[in-house]
Design a protein around this motif. Structure first.
Motif, PDB file in Angstrom:
ATOM      1  N   VAL A   1       9.816  16.838   4.010  1.00 23.71           N
ATOM      2  CA  VAL A   1      10.454  16.751   2.694  1.00 23.71           C
ATOM      3  C   VAL A   1      10.244  15.364   2.106  1.00 23.71           C
ATOM      4  O   VAL A   1       9.865  15.201   0.941  1.00 23.71           O
ATOM      5  N   ARG A   2      10.475  14.346   2.929  1.00 25.06           N
ATOM      6  CA  ARG A   2      10.332  12.969   2.438  1.00 25.06           C
ATOM      7  C   ARG A   2       8.906  12.727   1.948  1.00 25.06           C
ATOM      8  O   ARG A   2       8.685  12.102   0.908  1.00 25.06           O
ATOM      9  N   LYS A   3       7.930  13.243   2.719  1.00 29.23           N
ATOM     10  CA  LYS A   3       6.543  13.051   2.291  1.00 29.23           C
ATOM     11  C   LYS A   3       6.259  13.836   1.011  1.00 29.23           C
ATOM     12  O   LYS A   3       5.549  13.357   0.128  1.00 29.23           O
ATOM     13  N   ALA A   4       6.822  15.047   0.909  1.00 26.43           N
ATOM     14  CA  ALA A   4       6.570  15.875  -0.273  1.00 26.43           C
ATOM     15  C   ALA A   4       7.105  15.220  -1.540  1.00 26.43           C
ATOM     16  O   ALA A   4       6.538  15.392  -2.614  1.00 26.43           O
ATOM     17  N   VAL A   5       8.197  14.448  -1.417  1.00 26.56           N
ATOM     18  CA  VAL A   5       8.738  13.828  -2.626  1.00 26.56           C
ATOM     19  C   VAL A   5       8.200  12.414  -2.826  1.00 26.56           C
ATOM     20  O   VAL A   5       8.701  11.681  -3.679  1.00 26.56           O
ATOM     21  N   GLY A   6       7.195  12.034  -2.022  1.00 21.88           N
ATOM     22  CA  GLY A   6       6.502  10.794  -2.354  1.00 21.88           C
ATOM     23  C   GLY A   6       6.490   9.708  -1.289  1.00 21.88           C
ATOM     24  O   GLY A   6       5.939   8.644  -1.530  1.00 21.88           O
ATOM     25  N   ALA A   7       7.089   9.951  -0.111  1.00 29.78           N
ATOM     26  CA  ALA A   7       7.068   8.922   0.921  1.00 29.78           C
ATOM     27  C   ALA A   7       5.650   8.759   1.450  1.00 29.78           C
ATOM     28  O   ALA A   7       4.967   9.748   1.702  1.00 29.78           O
ATOM     29  N   THR A   8       5.215   7.514   1.613  1.00 30.94           N
ATOM     30  CA  THR A   8       3.910   7.273   2.234  1.00 30.94           C
ATOM     31  C   THR A   8       4.111   7.269   3.753  1.00 30.94           C
ATOM     32  O   THR A   8       5.252   7.204   4.235  1.00 30.94           O
TER      33      THR A   8
ATOM     34  N   PRO B   1       2.297  16.618   6.049  1.00 28.80           N
ATOM     35  CA  PRO B   1       3.471  17.089   5.304  1.00 28.80           C
ATOM     36  C   PRO B   1       3.553  18.619   5.223  1.00 28.80           C
ATOM     37  O   PRO B   1       4.655  19.178   5.271  1.00 28.80           O
TER      38      PRO B   1
END
Lengths: 252, 421
Positions: free
Chosen positions: B321-328, B414
Motif C-alpha cells: 500500500v505504501r509503495k502504491a501511494v508513492g513510497a520509494t 508492490p
C-alpha cells in the motif's frame, strides 16, 4: 515523445503496449499489443474475466510496473522507460489508487491514512493535513478523521480510500474492483462518488468483471487474453431515470 | 523521517510484548557491559588508590631474601639489610631521592591514664613520610635530630590516638608508655584509608586498620631499645620521577651488592611490577566479561533481526500500500531501519537503567563485606563515557541488524505485496 495534438491531449496513451511475464519455461502475454487513449473527464470501465490483462493494464497505468515493449505516454510525456524512483514520484503526485480490499493501514487514523500519499510527496505536514481534511469533506467523512479504520463500516472505508486516492489531485483515478467488497447500497454510493469525481474533470479508470457496475461508466473497454476486444461508448446509467435494467442495483 | 519515527514508536507500542522480548538481548547486553566495566573500573580505582597509599609507583621496596641457590651454603655469612646499607645507597644510588629504613618491632602494649591498647611499633627515619606519601595532621614527624639524639619520641596513627586520648585531648607533648618505656608524642598522622570514600569503617578494618594502628619512633631508638643488632626489616626508597625507576633499581642493586660483599640476600622490587600484574588481571577481566557482554549484544542483534523479518512478513500488504501511494524503496528502507534502531535504542536505554540497578545491588552486597570488597564497591561509579559507549553499542546494533530486514522490505514488488494475503 511529443504529442501531435496538444489541445486534445489524452491523459494516458498506450501504443502497442506489451507485457510478457516468464512463468517457468513459458512466456505469459499479459498485455499483447494494447493501444488505448484515455481522455480527461472519462469514466472508463475495463471489463474482462480474470487473466484477461485488465489488472496488468491498470498496474502499468498506475506506474506499479513497466512495459516489456511499446509506449506509454502520461500527460504528454513518454514514461515507457522511467526508473523506479521516478515511477514512485508519479504514484505519489499524479496517480490515485482505490483497491477492492480498501487497503487502509490499520494503525493509522482516517486522517493519517488520507495524508499518506502527501507524506511520500514530501508535502509539509500542515498543508498535508489541510488537504486531507478537504478530501475527507468531499467524501462526507469529516466527522470521522480521528477514527481507526476498524471503527468504520465497509462503505466508509472505501470512501476513506477514495479520499486518499484524490488527496494529491491526481491526473487519473485507478479503481481496482472498488465495489467488490461492498453491499448494494454502498456499491451505488461508491459509483456515484466516482461519477461525481469524473464530473469534476478527473478521469476514472475502473477495473471490474461486473457488467452491472460497468454500466455506470461512459466508456467500456472489454479485454480478452491481453488484447482489447471491444472499446465502445455508452450512456452512463447514472443518468437513467429508473427504467434501465440495473439488476441488483435498480432498487437501491 | 518524522513520520517513520512515530510509525516505529506506534508499531513498538502495538506489539509491546514482542518488542520487549526482541529487546531483551540488547537490554541484558548493555546492562552487562556497563555493569562489568564499572565493576572492573571500581577494582582498578581501588587498586590504584591502594598503590598510591603504598607510596605510589615511585616507591621501591628492598627486602631481605634468602640467598640464591649457588650461594645457599653461605647463608650464615649473609649480612641481610643493615644500617650501613643506608649510607651505601646514599653514596652509590644517587637516583634514590629519599630513603626510609624500617625496623618492625613486635606488637606492643600502649598505655596512658589506665587505658591500654595493642599496636605495632616501627623504627624509621624522617624520609618515611615522603616515601610513603603520608602527612601529619598534628605536630610533626620524626626529625634528623630525634635520630641523632635517639630521642624517645613517637608519631601515632589515628587509631592509637582514638583509643588512648579523649576526643578533645591534644596528644602532642603528652607522654605515653610503650612496652614499659615512656615516650613523648610529637605528631599524629593523617588517617590512612583505601578506596575513594574514606569512612570510619574502613579506617579500622583491613589495610586501613593495620596502618592506623602504627606508631613510629626514631630508627636508632628502636635499635637500642628493642634489638641487639643493626638489622633492618626493610628499606624503602623513592625516586623523583617514574622515568628513573629502572635505572634506580639497577643502581640500588649494584650499591647493595657491593655493601653486602657480593651476597645476593636482598630483593629490589617496585610497585610498577605490581601495577603491571594488576593490569594483566584487569585485561583478562575485561576480555572475558566484555566478551560475554559482546556475545550477548550480538545475540540481541540477531534476535531483533529475526523479529523484524517476521514483522515484515506480517506487513507485506502494508508495504504494498505504501509503495502504491508513492513510497520509494528508500522510504520503506528508512521506515524499517528506523523501527529497528528504535527497538534497539529503547533496549539500550532500558539496559542502562538496569545497569544502574545492578551496580547499586552489587554495591549493596559488596559494601556489607569486609576490606577489599567494600572498598571496591565504594570506588564503583557508572561513568558517563561508559554509558555513552553502551548506548552507542545499542544504536550500532540496531543499524547493523536492521539493514537486512529493511532491504528485504524495500525490495518487495508492490504488485506482489498488494496481492499478499
Amino acid at each position: 515523445m511529443e504529442n501531435k495534438d496538444l489541445s486534445a491531449r489524452p491523459v494516458i496513451e498506450l501504443i502497442d503496449a506489451r507485457k510478457i511475464y516468464r512463468m517457468g519455461d513459458e512466456d505469459v502475454r499479459a498485455l499483447d499489443g494494447v493501444s488505448l487513449k484515455i481522455n480527461s473527464g472519462e469514466f472508463i470501465a475495463i471489463l474482462g474475466p480474470s487473466g484477461s490483462g485488465k489488472s496488468t493494464m491498470m498496474h502499468m497505468m498506475g506506474f506499479m510496473d513497466t512495459l516489456s515493449s511499446g509506449t506509454m505516454i502520461f500527460e504528454g510525456t513518454d514514461v515507457s522507460h522511467i526508473g523506479a524512483s521516478r515511477r514512485a514520484w508519479y504514484r505519489a503526485h499524479r496517480i490515485g489508487f482505490i483497491f477492492q480490499a480498501f487497503n487502509l493501514l490499520p494503525r493509522l487514523t482516517v486522517l493519517e491514512n488520507v495524508m499518506l500519499p502527501l507524506t511520500y510527496a514530501r508535502t509539509a505536514r500542515r498543508e498535508a493535513e489541510r488537504r486531507a481534511r478537504e478530501a475527507l469533506e468531499r467524501v462526507a467523512l469529516s466527522h470521522r478523521v480521528d477514527h481507526l479504520p476498524s471503527q468504520l463500516s465497509g462503505g466508509e472505508r472505501q470512501r476513506v480510500a477514495t479520499a486518499r486516492a484524490i488527496v494529491n489531485s491526481p491526473g487519473i483515478l485507478l479503481a481496482d474492483e472498488p465495489t467488490g467488497n461492498l453491499d448494494s447500497k454502498n456499491v451505488k454510493r461508491t459509483l456515484d462518488l466516482l461519477c461525481s469525481l469524473r464530473d469534476s474533470g478527473l478521469p476514472v479508470l475502473m477495473v471490474t468483471h461486473d457488467l452491472e457496475v460497468a454500466k455506470f461508466a461512459d466508456r467500456v473497454v472489454e479485454m480478452r487474453d491481453g488484447q482489447v476486444l471491444r472499446d465502445y461508448r455508452q450512456q452512463s446509467c447514472r443518468h437513467f431515470t429508473g427504467t434501465g435494467n440495473l439488476g441488483d442495483l435498480k432498487n437501491v | 523521517m518524522y513520520s517513520a519515527f512515530f510509525n516505529g514508536l506506534s508499531e513498538i507500542w502495538a506489539h509491546k510484548m514482542r518488542s520487549l522480548l526482541s529487546m531483551s538481548g540488547i537490554i541484558l547486553g548493555v546492562a552487562a557491559l556497563v555493569a562489568m566495566v564499572s565493576v572492573v573500573q571500581g577494582m582498578v580505582g581501588q587498586f590504584r588508590g591502594f598503590i598510591e597509599m603504598q607510596g605510589g609507583i615511585e616507591k621501591i621496596t628492598i627486602s631481605t631474601e634468602s640467598l640464591p641457590k649457588e650461594q645457599e651454603h653461605l647463608q650464615d655469612s649473609a649480612p641481610g639489610l643493615r644500617v650501613v646499607d643506608i649510607e651505601a645507597i646514599r653514596k652509590l644510588a644517587p637516583l634514590a631521592s629519599h630513603i626510609s629504613p624500617e625496623i618492625s618491632v613486635r606488637w606492643t602494649s600502649f598505655s596512658r591514664n589506665g587505658k591500654e591498647f595493642n599496636a605495632r611499633v616501627t623504627g624509621t627515619m624522617s624520609d618515611w613520610l615522603v616515601v610513603n606519601k603520608r602527612t601529619v595532621q598534628k605536630g610533626r614527624f620524626l626529625s634528623d635530630e630525634d635520630e641523632i639524639s635517639r630521642a624517645k619520641v613517637c608519631v601515632l596513627g589515628t587509631l592509637i590516638v582514638e583509643e588512648l586520648f579523649g576526643e578533645n585531648e591534644d596528644p602532642i607533648g603528652e607522654a605515653i608508655k610503650i612496652g614499659g618505656e615512656w615516650y613523648t608524642v610529637v605528631g599524629v598522622l593523617n588517617q590512612y584509608s583505601t578506596g575513594t570514600n574514606a569512612n570510619a569503617k574502613n579506617s579500622r578494618r583491613g589495610p586501613g586498620g593495620f596502618m592506623n594502628r602504627g606508631c613510629y619512633i626514631p630508627l636508632h631508638t628502636a635499635i637500642s631499645n628493642y634489638q641487639s643488632n643493626d638489622k633492618l626489616s626493610a628499606l624503602y626508597v623513592r625516586v623523583s620521577s617514574v622515568n628513573e625507576l629502572d635505572e634506580a633499581v639497577s643502581q640500588l642493586d649494584a650499591a647493595l651488592l657491593q655493601s653486602h660483599n657480593g651476597f645476593q640476600d636482598f630483593s629490589v622490587s617496585t610497585n610498577e611490577e605490581m601495577l603491571e600484574e594488576f593490569k594483566k588481571t584487569e585485561q583478562s577481566f575485561m576480555i572475558s566479561l566484555g566478551g560475554v557482554a559482546l556475545i550477548s549484544l550480538f545475540i540481541g542483534g540477531i534476535g531483533i533481526m529475526n523479529v523484524m523479518l517476521a514483522a515484515i512478513n506480517e506487513r507485506i500488504r502494508e508495504i504494498g500500500v505504501r509503495k502504491a501511494v508513492g513510497a520509494t524503496s528508500g522510504d520503506i528502507f528508512m521506515q524499517f531501519l528506523i523501527e529497528t534502531v528504535l527497538i534497539s535504542t529503547l533496549g539500550g536505554l532500558i539496559g542502562l537503567a538496569l545497569s544502574g540497578g545492578i551496580i547499586s545491588l552489587i554495591m549493596l552486597v559488596m559494601s556489607s563485606g569486609a576490606g577489599m570488597t567494600s572498598n571496591i564497591a565504594s570506588s564503583m561509579t557508572i561513568e558517563p563515557s561508559v554509558m555513552l559507549v553502551g548506548f552507542a553499542f545499542s544504536v550500532t546494533i540496531g543499524i547493523v541488524s536492521g539493514i537486512f530486514p529493511a532491504l528485504r522490505a524495500a525490495r518487495l514488488d508492490p504488485i506482489e505485496a498488494l496481492r499478499y494475503e
